[in-house]
Design a protein around this motif. Sequence first.
Motif, PDB file in Angstrom:
ATOM      1  N   LEU A 272       0.737  -1.198  -0.003  1.00 47.64           N
ATOM      2  CA  LEU A 272      -0.200  -0.093   0.012  1.00 47.64           C
ATOM      3  C   LEU A 272       0.804   1.135  -0.139  1.00 47.64           C
ATOM      4  CD1 LEU A 272      -2.566  -1.067   2.664  1.00 47.64           C
ATOM      5  CD2 LEU A 272      -2.786  -1.500   0.335  1.00 47.64           C
TER       6      LEU A 272
ATOM      7  N   ARG B 292       0.294   4.707  -2.143  1.00 47.10           N
ATOM      8  CA  ARG B 292      -0.922   4.707  -2.725  1.00 47.10           C
ATOM      9  C   ARG B 292      -2.218   5.507  -2.147  1.00 47.10           C
ATOM     10  NH1 ARG B 292      -0.216   0.025  -6.144  1.00 47.10           N
ATOM     11  NH2 ARG B 292      -1.710   1.334  -7.669  1.00 47.10           N
ATOM     12  N   SER B 293      -2.936   6.011  -2.936  1.00 44.80           N
ATOM     13  CA  SER B 293      -3.983   6.860  -2.441  1.00 44.80           C
ATOM     14  C   SER B 293      -5.165   6.220  -2.442  1.00 44.80           C
ATOM     15  CB  SER B 293      -4.207   8.378  -3.083  1.00 44.80           C
ATOM     16  OG  SER B 293      -4.304   7.919  -4.590  1.00 44.80           O
ATOM     17  N   PHE B 294      -6.275   6.480  -1.514  1.00 49.75           N
ATOM     18  CA  PHE B 294      -7.329   5.436  -1.238  1.00 49.75           C
ATOM     19  C   PHE B 294      -8.492   6.798  -1.135  1.00 49.75           C
ATOM     20  CE2 PHE B 294      -3.959   2.976   0.038  1.00 49.75           C
ATOM     21  CZ  PHE B 294      -4.218   1.812  -0.682  1.00 49.75           C
TER      22      PHE B 294
ATOM     23  N   GLN C 146     -10.293  10.471   2.250  1.00 49.90           N
ATOM     24  CA  GLN C 146      -9.122  10.336   1.350  1.00 49.90           C
ATOM     25  C   GLN C 146      -7.743  10.110   2.205  1.00 49.90           C
ATOM     26  OE1 GLN C 146      -8.905  13.127  -1.945  1.00 49.90           O
ATOM     27  NE2 GLN C 146      -9.733  11.633  -2.992  1.00 49.90           N
TER      28      GLN C 146
ATOM     29  N   THR D 216      -3.684   7.714   2.742  1.00 49.67           N
ATOM     30  CA  THR D 216      -2.591   7.060   2.077  1.00 49.67           C
ATOM     31  C   THR D 216      -1.846   6.255   3.138  1.00 49.67           C
ATOM     32  OG1 THR D 216      -0.501   7.335   0.442  1.00 49.67           O
ATOM     33  CG2 THR D 216      -0.826   8.949   2.286  1.00 49.67           C
TER      34      THR D 216
ATOM     35  N   PRO E  38      -7.788   8.740  -7.282  1.00 48.63           N
ATOM     36  CA  PRO E  38      -6.941   7.987  -6.535  1.00 48.63           C
ATOM     37  C   PRO E  38      -6.789   6.805  -7.073  1.00 48.63           C
ATOM     38  CG  PRO E  38      -9.386   8.462  -5.362  1.00 48.63           C
ATOM     39  CD  PRO E  38      -9.148   9.230  -6.837  1.00 48.63           C
ATOM     40  N   ASP E  39      -5.756   5.872  -6.286  1.00 49.35           N
ATOM     41  CA  ASP E  39      -5.318   4.581  -6.610  1.00 49.35           C
ATOM     42  C   ASP E  39      -6.323   3.881  -6.549  1.00 49.35           C
ATOM     43  OD1 ASP E  39      -2.521   5.107  -7.666  1.00 49.35           O
ATOM     44  OD2 ASP E  39      -2.191   5.549  -5.429  1.00 49.35           O
ATOM     45  N   LEU E  40      -7.240   3.784  -5.544  1.00 52.61           N
ATOM     46  CA  LEU E  40      -8.323   2.784  -5.427  1.00 52.61           C
ATOM     47  C   LEU E  40      -9.450   3.500  -4.527  1.00 52.61           C
ATOM     48  CD1 LEU E  40      -9.031  -0.222  -5.560  1.00 52.61           C
ATOM     49  CD2 LEU E  40      -8.260  -0.587  -3.374  1.00 52.61           C
ATOM     50  N   SER E  41     -10.682   3.619  -5.004  1.00 55.53           N
ATOM     51  CA  SER E  41     -11.773   4.318  -4.374  1.00 55.53           C
ATOM     52  C   SER E  41     -12.859   3.063  -4.244  1.00 55.53           C
ATOM     53  CB  SER E  41     -12.235   5.165  -5.209  1.00 55.53           C
ATOM     54  OG  SER E  41     -12.873   4.752  -6.417  1.00 55.53           O
TER      55      SER E  41
ATOM     56  N   GLY F 129      -7.117  -3.621  -5.458  1.00 54.89           N
ATOM     57  CA  GLY F 129      -8.039  -3.835  -5.096  1.00 54.89           C
ATOM     58  C   GLY F 129      -8.578  -5.039  -4.650  1.00 54.89           C
TER      59      GLY F 129
ATOM     60  N   VAL G 259      -6.267  -5.646  -1.483  1.00 60.75           N
ATOM     61  CA  VAL G 259      -6.927  -5.022  -0.193  1.00 60.75           C
ATOM     62  C   VAL G 259      -8.249  -5.879   0.028  1.00 60.75           C
ATOM     63  CG1 VAL G 259      -8.429  -2.931   0.539  1.00 60.75           C
ATOM     64  CG2 VAL G 259      -6.261  -2.490  -0.780  1.00 60.75           C
TER      65      VAL G 259
END
Length: 150
Positions: free
Chosen positions: A53, A56-58, A70, A72, A88-91, A127, A130
């Motif tokens: 992770l 990475r931004s979430f 939001q 990281t 974001p890398d994953l939302s 994804g 996670v």
Amino acid sequence: MNNTISIPTFRLPALVARVGGKLPQWPHTLALVAGLNAAVKMKLLPVESLSVLEGRSFLVEVRDTGGKAQFTYRAGLFRPLFSAVPTPDLSFRASLSAFMQLLARQEDPDTLFFKRELCVEGDTELGLFVKNMLDAVEWPQLPKAFKLSR
């Protein structure tokens, strides 16, 4: 007989999201980041795997409340992002009830995803990582206050 609370599927009125979206979002972010860091400290999340992770931004968005968080993961801690990341890398986006059902393990992410109640966008590999990491977490038993007495 199952004494645990069953979380119904519900959707808050649209007014809640309109008002909630205009409120400061940093309290949501700080609360989520504090919870994630507590889970790391309690060894609920596999520390050795968290390096995936790194940087990475979430985004976690609760659609019917207007709430967005939001964050990281950097240098061993989840950290808030106070400036919005355009992509974001994953939302994760879902209603409050869907997130509550996930947390209570009443529903699994795949079911909610295929019922179109959970939207996951971004890096597919991240994804899946996670999702699998969260599925493997052994959550502590909820306190008796969260159980129905019969």
